[in-house]
Scaffold this motif. Structure first.
Motif, PDB file in Angstrom:
ATOM      1  N   ALA A 185      17.689  47.504 -61.520  1.00  0.00           N
ATOM      2  CA  ALA A 185      16.318  46.996 -61.574  1.00  0.00           C
ATOM      3  C   ALA A 185      15.564  47.617 -62.737  1.00  0.00           C
ATOM      4  O   ALA A 185      14.769  46.947 -63.419  1.00  0.00           O
ATOM      5  CB  ALA A 185      15.600  47.290 -60.254  1.00  0.00           C
ATOM      6  N   GLU A 186      15.814  48.885 -62.987  1.00  0.00           N
ATOM      7  CA  GLU A 186      15.166  49.553 -64.121  1.00  0.00           C
ATOM      8  C   GLU A 186      15.626  48.947 -65.441  1.00  0.00           C
ATOM      9  O   GLU A 186      14.828  48.739 -66.364  1.00  0.00           O
ATOM     10  CB  GLU A 186      15.481  51.049 -64.085  1.00  0.00           C
ATOM     11  CG  GLU A 186      14.713  51.864 -65.101  1.00  0.00           C
ATOM     12  CD  GLU A 186      14.853  53.355 -64.874  1.00  0.00           C
ATOM     13  OE1 GLU A 186      14.153  54.117 -65.558  1.00  0.00           O
ATOM     14  OE2 GLU A 186      15.655  53.757 -64.020  1.00  0.00           O
ATOM     15  N   LEU A 187      16.921  48.644 -65.523  1.00  0.00           N
ATOM     16  CA  LEU A 187      17.451  48.001 -66.724  1.00  0.00           C
ATOM     17  C   LEU A 187      16.833  46.614 -66.904  1.00  0.00           C
ATOM     18  O   LEU A 187      16.453  46.227 -68.015  1.00  0.00           O
ATOM     19  CB  LEU A 187      18.973  47.889 -66.608  1.00  0.00           C
ATOM     20  CG  LEU A 187      19.699  47.201 -67.762  1.00  0.00           C
ATOM     21  CD1 LEU A 187      19.629  48.042 -69.014  1.00  0.00           C
ATOM     22  CD2 LEU A 187      21.150  46.933 -67.384  1.00  0.00           C
ATOM     23  N   SER A 188      16.720  45.869 -65.815  1.00  0.00           N
ATOM     24  CA  SER A 188      16.124  44.538 -65.880  1.00  0.00           C
ATOM     25  C   SER A 188      14.676  44.600 -66.335  1.00  0.00           C
ATOM     26  O   SER A 188      14.238  43.814 -67.172  1.00  0.00           O
ATOM     27  CB  SER A 188      16.223  43.867 -64.506  1.00  0.00           C
ATOM     28  OG  SER A 188      15.565  42.621 -64.498  1.00  0.00           O
ATOM     29  N   ALA A 189      13.923  45.550 -65.782  1.00  0.00           N
ATOM     30  CA  ALA A 189      12.495  45.657 -66.091  1.00  0.00           C
ATOM     31  C   ALA A 189      12.249  46.137 -67.509  1.00  0.00           C
ATOM     32  O   ALA A 189      11.381  45.606 -68.214  1.00  0.00           O
ATOM     33  CB  ALA A 189      11.819  46.601 -65.095  1.00  0.00           C
ATOM     34  N   GLY A 190      13.011  47.140 -67.941  1.00  0.00           N
ATOM     35  CA  GLY A 190      12.724  47.775 -69.226  1.00  0.00           C
ATOM     36  C   GLY A 190      13.442  47.198 -70.423  1.00  0.00           C
ATOM     37  O   GLY A 190      12.994  47.385 -71.560  1.00  0.00           O
ATOM     38  N   THR A 191      14.541  46.481 -70.187  1.00  0.00           N
ATOM     39  CA  THR A 191      15.332  45.961 -71.313  1.00  0.00           C
ATOM     40  C   THR A 191      15.481  44.447 -71.276  1.00  0.00           C
ATOM     41  O   THR A 191      15.225  43.762 -72.269  1.00  0.00           O
ATOM     42  CB  THR A 191      16.728  46.622 -71.333  1.00  0.00           C
ATOM     43  OG1 THR A 191      16.582  48.033 -71.429  1.00  0.00           O
ATOM     44  CG2 THR A 191      17.534  46.118 -72.517  1.00  0.00           C
ATOM     45  N   ILE A 192      15.906  43.919 -70.126  1.00  0.00           N
ATOM     46  CA  ILE A 192      16.181  42.491 -70.061  1.00  0.00           C
ATOM     47  C   ILE A 192      14.901  41.670 -70.135  1.00  0.00           C
ATOM     48  O   ILE A 192      14.818  40.693 -70.889  1.00  0.00           O
ATOM     49  CB  ILE A 192      16.964  42.151 -68.776  1.00  0.00           C
ATOM     50  CG1 ILE A 192      18.318  42.864 -68.782  1.00  0.00           C
ATOM     51  CG2 ILE A 192      17.168  40.643 -68.649  1.00  0.00           C
ATOM     52  CD1 ILE A 192      19.081  42.751 -67.479  1.00  0.00           C
ATOM     53  N   PHE A 193      13.877  42.064 -69.369  1.00  0.00           N
ATOM     54  CA  PHE A 193      12.650  41.264 -69.345  1.00  0.00           C
ATOM     55  C   PHE A 193      11.984  41.166 -70.720  1.00  0.00           C
ATOM     56  O   PHE A 193      11.523  40.072 -71.096  1.00  0.00           O
ATOM     57  CB  PHE A 193      11.662  41.814 -68.319  1.00  0.00           C
ATOM     58  CG  PHE A 193      10.431  40.965 -68.188  1.00  0.00           C
ATOM     59  CD1 PHE A 193      10.459  39.772 -67.480  1.00  0.00           C
ATOM     60  CD2 PHE A 193       9.245  41.332 -68.806  1.00  0.00           C
ATOM     61  CE1 PHE A 193       9.335  38.969 -67.380  1.00  0.00           C
ATOM     62  CE2 PHE A 193       8.112  40.542 -68.711  1.00  0.00           C
ATOM     63  CZ  PHE A 193       8.160  39.355 -67.998  1.00  0.00           C
ATOM     64  N   PRO A 194      11.891  42.258 -71.503  1.00  0.00           N
ATOM     65  CA  PRO A 194      11.312  42.096 -72.848  1.00  0.00           C
ATOM     66  C   PRO A 194      12.029  41.057 -73.695  1.00  0.00           C
ATOM     67  O   PRO A 194      11.394  40.365 -74.503  1.00  0.00           O
ATOM     68  CB  PRO A 194      11.441  43.505 -73.446  1.00  0.00           C
ATOM     69  CG  PRO A 194      11.373  44.407 -72.267  1.00  0.00           C
ATOM     70  CD  PRO A 194      12.112  43.677 -71.178  1.00  0.00           C
ATOM     71  N   PHE A 195      13.341  40.919 -73.515  1.00  0.00           N
ATOM     72  CA  PHE A 195      14.060  39.883 -74.254  1.00  0.00           C
ATOM     73  C   PHE A 195      13.705  38.488 -73.734  1.00  0.00           C
ATOM     74  O   PHE A 195      13.737  37.515 -74.493  1.00  0.00           O
ATOM     75  CB  PHE A 195      15.570  40.119 -74.173  1.00  0.00           C
ATOM     76  CG  PHE A 195      16.083  41.053 -75.234  1.00  0.00           C
ATOM     77  CD1 PHE A 195      16.554  40.570 -76.432  1.00  0.00           C
ATOM     78  CD2 PHE A 195      16.062  42.421 -75.041  1.00  0.00           C
ATOM     79  CE1 PHE A 195      17.017  41.424 -77.431  1.00  0.00           C
ATOM     80  CE2 PHE A 195      16.516  43.291 -76.017  1.00  0.00           C
ATOM     81  CZ  PHE A 195      16.992  42.794 -77.218  1.00  0.00           C
ATOM     82  N   ALA A 290      24.617  40.079 -69.299  1.00  0.00           N
ATOM     83  CA  ALA A 290      25.663  41.072 -69.052  1.00  0.00           C
ATOM     84  C   ALA A 290      25.760  42.092 -70.176  1.00  0.00           C
ATOM     85  O   ALA A 290      26.176  43.233 -69.946  1.00  0.00           O
ATOM     86  CB  ALA A 290      27.012  40.384 -68.864  1.00  0.00           C
ATOM     87  N   ALA A 291      25.379  41.716 -71.394  1.00  0.00           N
ATOM     88  CA  ALA A 291      25.427  42.671 -72.503  1.00  0.00           C
ATOM     89  C   ALA A 291      24.483  43.848 -72.253  1.00  0.00           C
ATOM     90  O   ALA A 291      24.801  44.997 -72.562  1.00  0.00           O
ATOM     91  CB  ALA A 291      25.054  41.974 -73.807  1.00  0.00           C
ATOM     92  N   PHE A 292      23.322  43.561 -71.672  1.00  0.00           N
ATOM     93  CA  PHE A 292      22.391  44.639 -71.349  1.00  0.00           C
ATOM     94  C   PHE A 292      22.944  45.498 -70.214  1.00  0.00           C
ATOM     95  O   PHE A 292      22.675  46.695 -70.144  1.00  0.00           O
ATOM     96  CB  PHE A 292      21.033  44.065 -70.953  1.00  0.00           C
ATOM     97  CG  PHE A 292      20.408  43.219 -72.019  1.00  0.00           C
ATOM     98  CD1 PHE A 292      19.958  43.781 -73.198  1.00  0.00           C
ATOM     99  CD2 PHE A 292      20.279  41.850 -71.855  1.00  0.00           C
ATOM    100  CE1 PHE A 292      19.387  43.003 -74.189  1.00  0.00           C
ATOM    101  CE2 PHE A 292      19.711  41.068 -72.839  1.00  0.00           C
ATOM    102  CZ  PHE A 292      19.261  41.645 -74.013  1.00  0.00           C
ATOM    103  N   LEU A 293      23.702  44.874 -69.329  1.00  0.00           N
ATOM    104  CA  LEU A 293      24.298  45.631 -68.236  1.00  0.00           C
ATOM    105  C   LEU A 293      25.373  46.588 -68.758  1.00  0.00           C
ATOM    106  O   LEU A 293      25.581  47.654 -68.184  1.00  0.00           O
ATOM    107  CB  LEU A 293      24.896  44.674 -67.208  1.00  0.00           C
ATOM    108  CG  LEU A 293      23.884  43.738 -66.527  1.00  0.00           C
ATOM    109  CD1 LEU A 293      24.602  42.748 -65.623  1.00  0.00           C
ATOM    110  CD2 LEU A 293      22.849  44.518 -65.746  1.00  0.00           C
ATOM    111  N   ILE A 294      26.052  46.212 -69.840  1.00  0.00           N
ATOM    112  CA  ILE A 294      27.011  47.133 -70.458  1.00  0.00           C
ATOM    113  C   ILE A 294      26.291  48.396 -70.911  1.00  0.00           C
ATOM    114  O   ILE A 294      26.778  49.513 -70.715  1.00  0.00           O
ATOM    115  CB  ILE A 294      27.731  46.464 -71.654  1.00  0.00           C
ATOM    116  CG1 ILE A 294      28.566  45.279 -71.187  1.00  0.00           C
ATOM    117  CG2 ILE A 294      28.633  47.474 -72.366  1.00  0.00           C
ATOM    118  CD1 ILE A 294      29.217  44.513 -72.324  1.00  0.00           C
ATOM    119  N   VAL A 295      25.118  48.214 -71.483  1.00  0.00           N
ATOM    120  CA  VAL A 295      24.307  49.366 -71.913  1.00  0.00           C
ATOM    121  C   VAL A 295      23.996  50.248 -70.712  1.00  0.00           C
ATOM    122  O   VAL A 295      24.129  51.480 -70.763  1.00  0.00           O
ATOM    123  CB  VAL A 295      22.989  48.900 -72.578  1.00  0.00           C
ATOM    124  CG1 VAL A 295      22.129  50.096 -72.953  1.00  0.00           C
ATOM    125  CG2 VAL A 295      23.281  48.050 -73.806  1.00  0.00           C
ATOM    126  N   GLY A 296      23.570  49.617 -69.611  1.00  0.00           N
ATOM    127  CA  GLY A 296      23.180  50.383 -68.436  1.00  0.00           C
ATOM    128  C   GLY A 296      24.331  51.112 -67.781  1.00  0.00           C
ATOM    129  O   GLY A 296      24.168  52.229 -67.292  1.00  0.00           O
TER     130      GLY A 296
END
Length: 655
Positions: A185-195, A290-296
């Motif tokens: 959820a933190e990854l979604s909020a801070g990285t995915i949503f801005p994209f 999924a690319a952002f999830l690799i980062v996380g």
């Protein structure tokens, strides 16, 4: 005549707004939702737990408001409005009780905490079910049942000591701030949503229309015409949208009928659109969710990931462009001579003028790529890029179109409101599914199942990397059936990637292996959800479309194995020349396979010629350099022979 609520709702969207009053409420909530994320990503004002509940709870509330606005049933409208209120109450409670939950009741939640956790879990599961179907929510529920009843299972892989109900519900959200409110959820909020904000800004500033224009200009004059347009536009659109299904539905509505018109069979047209849309998620700089999830999951900087994806994405699309051109030549199709295509290619301005008019797109993308390579702050960089897009677009419109103070103010308000509306809707849909996946991830982690499965896969493979790769590939495809790429990737990354790393595969290569197979599960029968959409648009057979898609998507199935034995293709421990050579060999290898399957190169192939292409492809894809050289030599000699033979045959016919 439109009423006041309809006019106000029109500020946010031109599409069917449903109930204008609720749409207006959704639009205002969307602005608050977007501004909260922008302020947090740029300033880090809120503690992590409060930001996550604002993101996930806000996503659920927005989904219910959108559903209430677009339902025709009065009962359904009331139910979804009440669910939105419940989500807002959950946000308020967890937000205000955050300090007490983290410092006083972190291990001793009270009855109210448990009630809120139960309710929050229920509304998130339902929100995910509405947006993504029953599969993701059902898997999360199965995970919870496994966590509770694990001690009743027989000794072995599935057995664990069991988790009490109170502790299990605590793992779903509060007081542990895991599961729905965990790291995903933190990854979604801070990285995915801005994209998602940047993607919305691209849409509102005309960049998506520009991408389609570029695709028509580049691919429209070729023999395969609309098939090349589908490949180019879907690749560029897919890397923005992050959803292969949504991309296939939007661009496919235009490209599939055109492909059928110029002579491609419905199944082939549907397969081309499905495969090209699927490839958008592996195409930098934005790639898919999924690319952002690799980062996380790995901690590898996003800049390294987009560099690693560059050559594989290039191979994927060059192969696909070759495959559709070969099909057009084989069946003597020439789309460039079609009257409809000629009309579509009639443009008012030159390519250079069109590119100059859309300079804001190039400037924003250049900034995005540069800063992603320099910094490890993808969320902040994407917001900056969105600001550049919107700012330059406003300046352009002020200079050429917008006149009068009132007109300028209205258009700027509309631009901001519609960007927020679109970003909030897309971000909420992705945020809720990522949060629900987080529940399953938490259960698999605390029960130890993920680690045990990894050891089991290692034991099954017996230390044989080739066998382990096959097992992991089958697991990826099996787990990916009917699931979004993100869910499929997370499931197998937790279980399969550690086993690959244990046998010496580099961490990034192991996760790219899983990532690619999770991605191509969208075109793999028997589910092949992307093909399901495109075959319906094309009025073709679903299974024939799916099997054709597997053939056209060949690099997606072959390249992951090369990542394990040839990590240079991802730039791992290699310079640009090494990566280029390995990538070229891989490209010729999959092209040789396609020629063998198509049975055509300059002319129709005899059986012996097709069989010779098998060792050529095998050599090109083999880890050994000498095998690749031999494979390339076989392919080059055979291609040269076929070219001379076709020229002689053509000369004889003309004579």
């Amino acid at each position: 005549m439109k009423g006041p609520f309809q006019r106000l709702a029109g500020i946010f969207t031109d599409e069917d707004a449903g109930d204008p009053r609720i749409t207006l409420l959704f639009g205002l909530a969307a602005i608050v939702f977007v501004l909260t994320h922008v302020v947090q990503v740029l300033t880090y004002t809120l503690p992590s737990g409060q930001f996550k509940i604002a993101h996930v709870g806000g996503a659920a509330a927005l989904i219910f408001l959108f559903a209430a606005a677009h339902t025709k049933s009065a009962v359904s409208k009331i139910v979804h409005l009440l669910l939105a209120i419940v989500a807002a109450v959950a946000i308020f409670y967890i937000f205000t009780e955050h300090h007490a939950l983290t410092s006083q009741r972190s291990f001793l939640p009270n009855s109210t905490d448990m009630l809120v956790a139960w309710v929050f879990l229920g509304i998130c599961l339902y929100a995910s079910l509405r947006e993504w179907g029953w599969v993701v929510s059902a898997i999360a529920v199965v995970g919870l049942l496994y966590g509770y009843f694990g001690d009743l299972l027989p000794q072995g892989l599935l057995y664990h000591g069991g988790i009490t109900l109170k502790r299990l519900i605590g793992y779903t959200s509060i007081p542990y701030f895991s599961g729905l409110l965990g790291s995903l959820a933190e990854l979604s909020a801070g990285t995915i949503f801005p994209f998602m904000v940047m993607a919305a800004a691209m849409k509102m500033t005309g960049c998506i229309d520009f991408i389609m224009q570029v695709a028509f200009r580049i691919g429209g004059k070729t023999r395969a015409g609309p098939a090349q347009i589908a490949i180019i536009s879907s690749g560029m659109m897919g890397m923005v949208s992050g959803s292969s299904v949504a991309n296939a539905a939007s661009t496919g509505a235009l490209t599939i009928p055109l492909m059928k018109r110029v002579g491609f069979k419905p199944e082939f047209a549907g397969a081309v659109e499905a495969v090209s849309s699927t490839g958008g998620q592996i195409t930098p700089p934005m790639m898919g969710l999924a690319a952002f999830l690799i980062v996380g999951l790995t901690g590898i900087p996003y800049g390294e990931i987009i560099i690693a994806a560059a050559f594989p994405a290039l191979i994927y699309y060059l192969y696909l462009m070759f495959a559709v051109h070969l099909r057009a030549v084989k069946f003597d199709l020439d789309a460039s001579a079609d009257e409809t295509m000629q009309k579509e290619l009639e443009v008012e301005h030159s390519m250079w003028r069109t590119c100059l008019w859309n300079a804001h797109f190039f400037i924003a993308i250049a900034y995005l790529i540069t800063m992603l390579l320099i910094t490890n702050l993808p969320g902040r960089v994407s917001l900056h890029a969105a600001g550049i897009l919107l700012g330059l677009y406003v300046l352009r419109e002020l200079a050429f179109h917008w006149r009068g103070l009132a007109n300028i103010i209205v258009n700027i308000i509309k631009l901001g409101a519609r960007t927020a509306y679109d970003a909030a809707l897309r971000g909420a849909q992705i945020g809720i599914v990522v949060a629900v996946i987080g529940v399953l991830v938490e259960v698999l982690t605390v029960t130890g199942f993920a680690q045990k499965l990894s050891f089991w896969m290692l034991e099954l493979a017996g230390g044989d990397l080739a066998l382990l790769l096959m097992v992991a590939a089958l697991a990826c495809i099996a787990f990916g059936l009917g699931l979004p790429t993100s869910a499929s990737y997370i499931l197998v990354a937790l279980m399969g990637a550690p086993a690959l790393v244990e046998l010496g595969v580099p961490l990034l290569a192991a996760h790219f292996f899983v990532f690619f197979f999770a991605n191509v599960s969208a075109i793999t029968p028997p589910v092949a959800i992307c093909c399901l959409v495109t075959s319906k648009i094309a009025d073709g057979s679903f299974f024939r479309t799916s099997f054709m898609a597997v053939r056209l998507g060949l690099p997606g199935f072959v390249l992951p194995f090369l990542f394990a034995v040839h990590p240079e293709i991802l730039g791992i421990d290699a310079n640009i020349l090494d990566a280029l050579v390995v990538s070229a060999m891989a490209l010729f290898g999959v092209i040789a396979l396609n020629v063998m399957l198509e049975g055509f190169l300059f002319r129709r192939l005899h059986l012996v010629e097709r069989l010779l292409l098998l060792p050529a492809a095998g050599g090109l894809l083999h880890p050994s350099l000498w095998a690749s050289i031999v494979g390339l030599a076989i392919f080059a000699v055979l291609a040269g022979w076929l070219w001379f033979a076709s020229r002689r045959s053509q000369a004889a016919q003309e004579g």
